[in-house]
Each structure stands twice: as structure tokens, then as C-alpha cells.
Motif scaffolding. Structure first.
Motif, mmCIF file in Angstrom:
data_model
loop_
_atom_site.group_PDB
_atom_site.id
_atom_site.type_symbol
_atom_site.label_atom_id
_atom_site.label_comp_id
_atom_site.label_asym_id
_atom_site.label_seq_id
_atom_site.Cartn_x
_atom_site.Cartn_y
_atom_site.Cartn_z
ATOM 1 N N LYS A 116 -10.265 -6.920 -3.500
ATOM 2 C CA LYS A 116 -9.019 -7.267 -2.837
ATOM 3 C C LYS A 116 -9.050 -8.690 -2.305
ATOM 4 O O LYS A 116 -10.082 -9.202 -1.933
ATOM 5 C CB LYS A 116 -8.725 -6.298 -1.679
ATOM 6 N N LEU A 142 -5.314 -4.642 -9.380
ATOM 7 C CA LEU A 142 -5.509 -3.762 -8.229
ATOM 8 C C LEU A 142 -6.927 -3.221 -8.188
ATOM 9 O O LEU A 142 -7.437 -2.867 -7.127
ATOM 10 C CB LEU A 142 -4.507 -2.610 -8.273
ATOM 11 N N ARG A 143 -7.582 -3.182 -9.334
ATOM 12 C CA ARG A 143 -8.940 -2.647 -9.411
ATOM 13 C C ARG A 143 -9.998 -3.721 -9.260
ATOM 14 O O ARG A 143 -11.188 -3.427 -9.316
ATOM 15 C CB ARG A 143 -9.095 -1.879 -10.723
ATOM 16 N N THR A 190 0.827 -1.203 0.000
ATOM 17 C CA THR A 190 0.000 0.000 0.000
ATOM 18 C C THR A 190 0.864 1.258 0.000
ATOM 19 O O THR A 190 1.782 1.401 0.802
ATOM 20 C CB THR A 190 -0.909 0.010 1.239
ATOM 21 N N CYS A 207 -1.180 2.424 -7.660
ATOM 22 C CA CYS A 207 -1.234 3.310 -6.487
ATOM 23 C C CYS A 207 -2.640 3.299 -5.903
ATOM 24 O O CYS A 207 -3.610 3.662 -6.581
ATOM 25 C CB CYS A 207 -0.840 4.725 -6.898
ATOM 26 N N ASP A 208 -2.759 2.887 -4.664
ATOM 27 C CA ASP A 208 -4.081 2.798 -4.042
ATOM 28 C C ASP A 208 -4.744 4.166 -3.923
ATOM 29 O O ASP A 208 -5.972 4.289 -4.016
ATOM 30 C CB ASP A 208 -3.977 2.134 -2.666
ATOM 31 N N ARG A 228 -8.424 5.042 -5.460
ATOM 32 C CA ARG A 228 -9.490 5.650 -4.660
ATOM 33 C C ARG A 228 -10.047 6.882 -5.370
ATOM 34 O O ARG A 228 -11.258 7.108 -5.391
ATOM 35 C CB ARG A 228 -8.945 6.020 -3.277
#
Length: 298
Positions: free
Chosen positions: A177, A173-174, A141, A275-276, A280
Motif C-alpha cells: 500500500k 491493490l495487491r 476501503t 475489494c480489500d 485479505r
């Protein structure tokens, strides 16, 4: 160095040896292998054999090994506990950091300049990996922790695979999770003992390279290696080290992070695909756009 035979499938090459490092000796005499272009450092013999034995004893004083643990990863958390569902911290759980960790904190190669100068880790995850266990390839993260990510290996060594992230990793990542602990049974991406990364049709997969992390070594990830490269461990019972087949033994690691809070939380790195913080932002923008369209339709 790790040597590998060619891939039997012919479609996904096995990891290649790592790029040539810059080799130096630290002031304490430890040999350091550095890859400055991607911010990666490996410090050999960071702890002594005596410290290593103390750590193993302290770990099993809390979590004794039993026959049932032969295939199970065991985790202990100090400072704020790591949350495997959010990949951040669990603010409701905090454990005092043991002396066997605090004793070496002053020896860590912390940043000496920039906004994180002198910052030491304050979140620690200590884990036992049974022989043959792996870790799915992932990027830690970005937004919730400081740039420097430390990983101390002890008990035995293991090769770690690094790969520059690309479209495939951004796509994953999308997706919903999944926990990093799902690797404890050797199942990576739905394949037992399979390739460390799926190759989506028509998507370029960057070459991977494999770096041996010897027992008592400290790995430090900053920059591209921290934010843009995936790292993982292939689940297998043996490794080829300098042309010799070596049986894996039980291994321990301490992952060390510094927790970001309040206005520190966020990321403006050069790797938006993994990149989280950027994910977001995308999700929030999509929700706003969906709300506007819904309002216009009424």
C-alpha cells in the motif's frame, strides 16, 4: 461539463464527458444530477455561500495558511481519525465534530431503506488542496466503512475522473500500500502531470470520464461508483470548463464515512478485484496453503 483536447500520446485517451445524468430538483430546490445505474449522485449548491465561508474560516482557525503551505495538502480529522496507512480508522485518535459539520448532517441524502437506512456518517476528513494538487485514482476501503461515501467540495470546483476498475487496479491493490497523501506534490504513479492511470502492457483499461464538482456541491457514491469505480483528480494548474481555460484555485473538501465495527466489518460486493475484504481472504488462504505445504515437507 469538461472538455479535453485529444491525448498527445495517442495511446491513453483523455477523459471523456460523463454519461447523460437524470436531472431533478430536491425538495429544498437543489439541482441533483444522478447516474442511477452506478449509484452516483451530485447535488449542486448543497451548502450556501455563507456556510462555505464559515467552513473556510473555521478550517484556518485551526490550520492557518503560510507560504510553506502553497504546495502542501492540509488535513483535519473529526470523529475517529482516518489512517492513511491502513485506509481505515485510528481507534486511538478522536476529535469532536465541529458545528459547521453537524449543522448540515440532517440534510444529507442518507439511505431510506436496507440495512443502512438512516445511517449518517460519523468519520470526517476535511482537507485543503493547493492549486494544482491531485489525488491518485483509488477505490475507498470497502470493509471498514458503510456503503454511502459523501464528498462535499467548497472553496472552488474541480473535475474528478471516474473509471470502472479492471485487472490493472486489481493488480495494484495487491501491491504494498501507498498513502493517498503522496499526491500532494502532483506526482501520480511516478509521473508528474502524467496520465492518471498507468496502462499495464496487454491489460484492458476501461474508458475514463471526467465530472466537474462545483464549489458547494455534494457528491454521493453508492453501489458500483462506490465499490467498483476508481475516482481521482488529475494534478494540473488549469482545467477546460465548457471550452474555457480556468485556473485552479485552492479547494477544500469534507469526506464523510460511517465506520463499521465488530460483525459489521466485511464486504460481499460484486467487485472482488478491488475489494480489500477479498484481498485479505486471498492472503489468509495463501498463508494457510503455505503452512500446509511446509508441514507436509517436514
Amino acid at each position: 461539463m469538461i472538455s479535453q483536447a485529444p491525448s498527445p500520446s495517442g495511446t491513453q485517451p483523455y477523459p471523456i464527458p460523463p454519461p447523460t445524468p437524470v436531472i431533478t430538483a430536491s425538495t429544498s430546490g437543489n439541482i441533483r444530477h444522478e447516474w442511477p445505474a452506478i449509484g452516483l449522485t451530485l447535488v449542486h449548491e448543497f451548502i450556501s455561500p455563507a456556510e462555505e465561508q464559515e467552513m473556510i474560516s473555521a478550517f484556518h482557525a485551526i490550520s492557518p495558511l503560510s507560504p510553506a503551505d502553497s504546495k502542501r495538502r492540509i488535513s483535519q480529522h473529526f470523529g475517529h481519525h482516518f489512517d492513511y496507512t491502513t485506509f481505515g480508522i485510528d481507534e486511538s485518535k478522536h476529535s469532536p465534530v465541529p458545528a459547521y459539520i453537524t449543522n448540515f448532517l440532517d440534510r444529507l441524502p442518507v439511505d431510506t431503506d436496507g440495512k443502512e437506512a438512516g445511517r449518517k456518517p460519523d468519520q470526517f476528513t476535511v482537507q485543503y488542496y493547493p492549486p494544482g494538487a491531485g489525488i491518485p485514482p483509488h477505490v475507498d476501503t470497502h470493509s471498514m466503512f458503510g456503503e454511502a461515501l459523501y464528498s462535499l467540495s467548497f472553496g472552488s470546483g474541480v473535475p474528478m475522473i471516474f473509471r470502472m476498475s479492471g485487472e490493472n487496479e486489481a493488480r495494484k491493490l495487491r501491491l504494498p500500500k501507498r498513502s493517498l497523501q503522496e499526491s500532494s506534490d502532483g506526482n501520480v504513479n511516478g509521473k508528474v502531470g502524467g496520465e492518471i492511470l498507468d496502462k499495464a502492457e496487454g491489460v484492458v483499461v476501461h474508458p475514463a470520464w471526467e465530472l466537474m464538482l462545483p464549489a458547494r456541491s455534494l457528491l454521493v457514491m453508492r453501489g458500483a461508483s462506490r465499490y467498483g469505480y476508481t475516482h481521482g483528480i488529475r494534478p494540473r494548474k488549469t482545467d477546460a470548463v465548457d471550452g474555457v481555460t480556468v485556473k485552479r484555485e485552492g479547494r477544500y473538501s469534507i469526506t464523510m464515512r460511517s465506520v463499521r465495527r465488530d460483525e459489521e466489518i466485511g464486504c460481499d460486493c460484486l467487485f472482488p478485484g478491488v475489494c480489500d475484504a477479498r484481498v485479505r481472504q486471498e492472503q489468509e488462504a495463501a498463508l494457510r496453503a503455505g503452512g500446509i505445504k511446509k508441514a507436509e515437507a517436514q
